[in-house]
Design a protein around this motif. Structure first.
Motif, mmCIF file in Angstrom:
data_model
loop_
_atom_site.group_PDB
_atom_site.id
_atom_site.type_symbol
_atom_site.label_atom_id
_atom_site.label_comp_id
_atom_site.label_asym_id
_atom_site.label_seq_id
_atom_site.Cartn_x
_atom_site.Cartn_y
_atom_site.Cartn_z
ATOM 1 N N TYR A 212 0.829 -1.204 0.000
ATOM 2 C CA TYR A 212 0.000 0.000 0.000
ATOM 3 C C TYR A 212 0.868 1.260 0.000
ATOM 4 O O TYR A 212 0.539 2.257 -0.643
ATOM 5 N N ALA A 215 2.091 1.829 -3.427
ATOM 6 C CA ALA A 215 1.011 2.331 -4.278
ATOM 7 C C ALA A 215 0.735 3.809 -4.005
ATOM 8 O O ALA A 215 0.489 4.587 -4.936
ATOM 9 N N ASP A 218 3.309 5.940 -5.637
ATOM 10 C CA ASP A 218 3.075 6.032 -7.081
ATOM 11 C C ASP A 218 1.869 6.890 -7.426
ATOM 12 O O ASP A 218 1.558 7.070 -8.611
ATOM 13 N N ALA A 220 -1.412 6.357 -6.310
ATOM 14 C CA ALA A 220 -2.685 5.638 -6.404
ATOM 15 C C ALA A 220 -3.635 6.112 -5.314
ATOM 16 O O ALA A 220 -3.226 6.277 -4.153
ATOM 17 N N GLN A 225 -5.856 1.529 -5.107
ATOM 18 C CA GLN A 225 -5.168 0.599 -4.212
ATOM 19 C C GLN A 225 -5.966 -0.690 -4.039
ATOM 20 O O GLN A 225 -5.400 -1.789 -4.028
ATOM 21 N N HIS A 228 -5.698 -2.599 -7.522
ATOM 22 C CA HIS A 228 -4.400 -3.112 -7.970
ATOM 23 C C HIS A 228 -3.577 -3.766 -6.862
ATOM 24 O O HIS A 228 -2.548 -4.386 -7.159
ATOM 25 N N VAL A 229 -3.996 -3.623 -5.606
ATOM 26 C CA VAL A 229 -3.246 -4.219 -4.501
ATOM 27 C C VAL A 229 -4.101 -5.238 -3.739
ATOM 28 O O VAL A 229 -3.724 -6.414 -3.613
#
Length: 322
Positions: A212, A215, A218, A220, A225, A228-229
């Motif tokens: 996290y 992310a 980056d 997000a 999050q 994509h996580v």
């Protein structure tokens, strides 16, 4: 360098680890084996021993003639129920209800777990989680009784609200074929969503915070999050639960369907389990072998479904049960 005779492979002069005798190990950890004795006895008595009863699907059974029938009949009972329109109606109802229930009540606990995980207030999150899984401990007969009272055409709360707010005349929803599947799916969601979400919450709790953090660095946002996580991290758990769900696709809960079953809605509520109950126990002929053949057929279908789902999951995602 050549190893000297008697020298350990792991290191020069390193003594081998002493082996604990199994009796000493059992005496040391007997409490754990004692705790495992009860579930092991349960599986032996109620899961493995009844498998032997499937031989009745190939033998003619008569009461008071022994537990395994009196003579071999081959696949006579399989041909018999496969030629019955009542069976295929029950099979169709089972398949439709199972697929609808899977499409609604499988993703619902996942979504609920993701929403719970995004709550900032821990007290409110604990309260919502506790309230959501409490229906799991309510008996099925109590749930159907509550539903019957709420939908009663004479004085049910929902019926009165529909009449006073929308002007709809009283309808006996529990007796109408058009409402049976929706009511079944709704009660199943109310009972099991919060309980099943615990599995996904446990999987989410095991996701490392570093993912996290990376992310967020980056750029997000919270939704990205989750997308994509969180979801990719719990995908193995999702696939395992999906395989188990597909394996039990034809097992819809005999008690709930039987309690909701009426002659008026039998065209959609008569499933394989209720059909087996009627022909195997309620009929005057007591066709135990016939009912056993139907149950064995359903078990084989379930085995095929879970094996296919496991195979496809291993190919598509790399995750599988075996």
């Amino acid at each position: 360098m050549r190893r000297k005779p008697g020298e350990s492979r792991k290191g020069a002069g390193a003594p081998a680890a002493p082996k604990t005798p199994w009796r000493q190990y059992l005496a040391q950890y007997w409490q754990f084996y004692a705790m495992a004795a009860v579930p092991l006895a349960y599986f032996i008595l109620f899961k493995w021993v009844p498998v032997l009863g499937n031989v009745l699907a190939f033998r003619r059974y008569r009461p008071l003639t022994g537990p395994y029938g009196v003579s071999w009949v081959g696949i006579r009972y399989f041909k018999q129920f496969l030629s019955q329109p009542q069976f295929w109606n029950a099979f169709r109802n089972t398949l439709i209800l199972a697929v609808l229930n899977l499409l609604v009540n499988f993703p619902l606990p996942i979504l609920f777990a993701l929403l719970l995980n995004e709550m900032r207030t821990s007290r409110f999150r604990s309260l919502v989680q506790t309230v959501s899984f409490m229906p799991r401990f309510i008996s099925t007969i109590v749930v159907i009784s509550i539903l019957t009272l709420l939908l009663s055409p004479s004085g049910g709360l929902i019926t009165r609200l529909m009449r006073e707010c929308f002007g709809r005349p009283p309808v006996y929803y529990m007796n109408e074929p058009g409402y049976f599947r929706a009511l079944y799916i709704l009660t199943d969601a109310w009972q099991h969503t919060g309980w099943t979400a615990i599995v996904y919450l446990a999987a989410i709790a095991g996701i490392p915070d570093d993912l996290y953090e990376a992310a967020r660095i980056d750029g997000a946002n919270r939704f990205q999050q989750v997308l994509h996580v969180t979801i990719p991290s719990i995908l193995p758990t999702i696939m395992v639960m999906l395989i188990l769900k597909i394996g039990n696709l034809l097992s819809l809960g005999f008690e709930k369907v039987l309690l909701m079953y009426t002659p008026a809605n039998s065209s959609v509520s008569d499933i394989i389990d209720t059909y087996v109950y009627r022909v195997g126990l309620q009929s005057n002929a007591n066709q135990y072998s016939y009912a056993t053949a139907i149950g064995l057929f359903s078990g084989v279908i379930g085995l095929i479904l879970v094996s296919s789902a496991n195979f496809l999951s291993r190919i598509l995602t790399g995750e599988s049960l075996y």
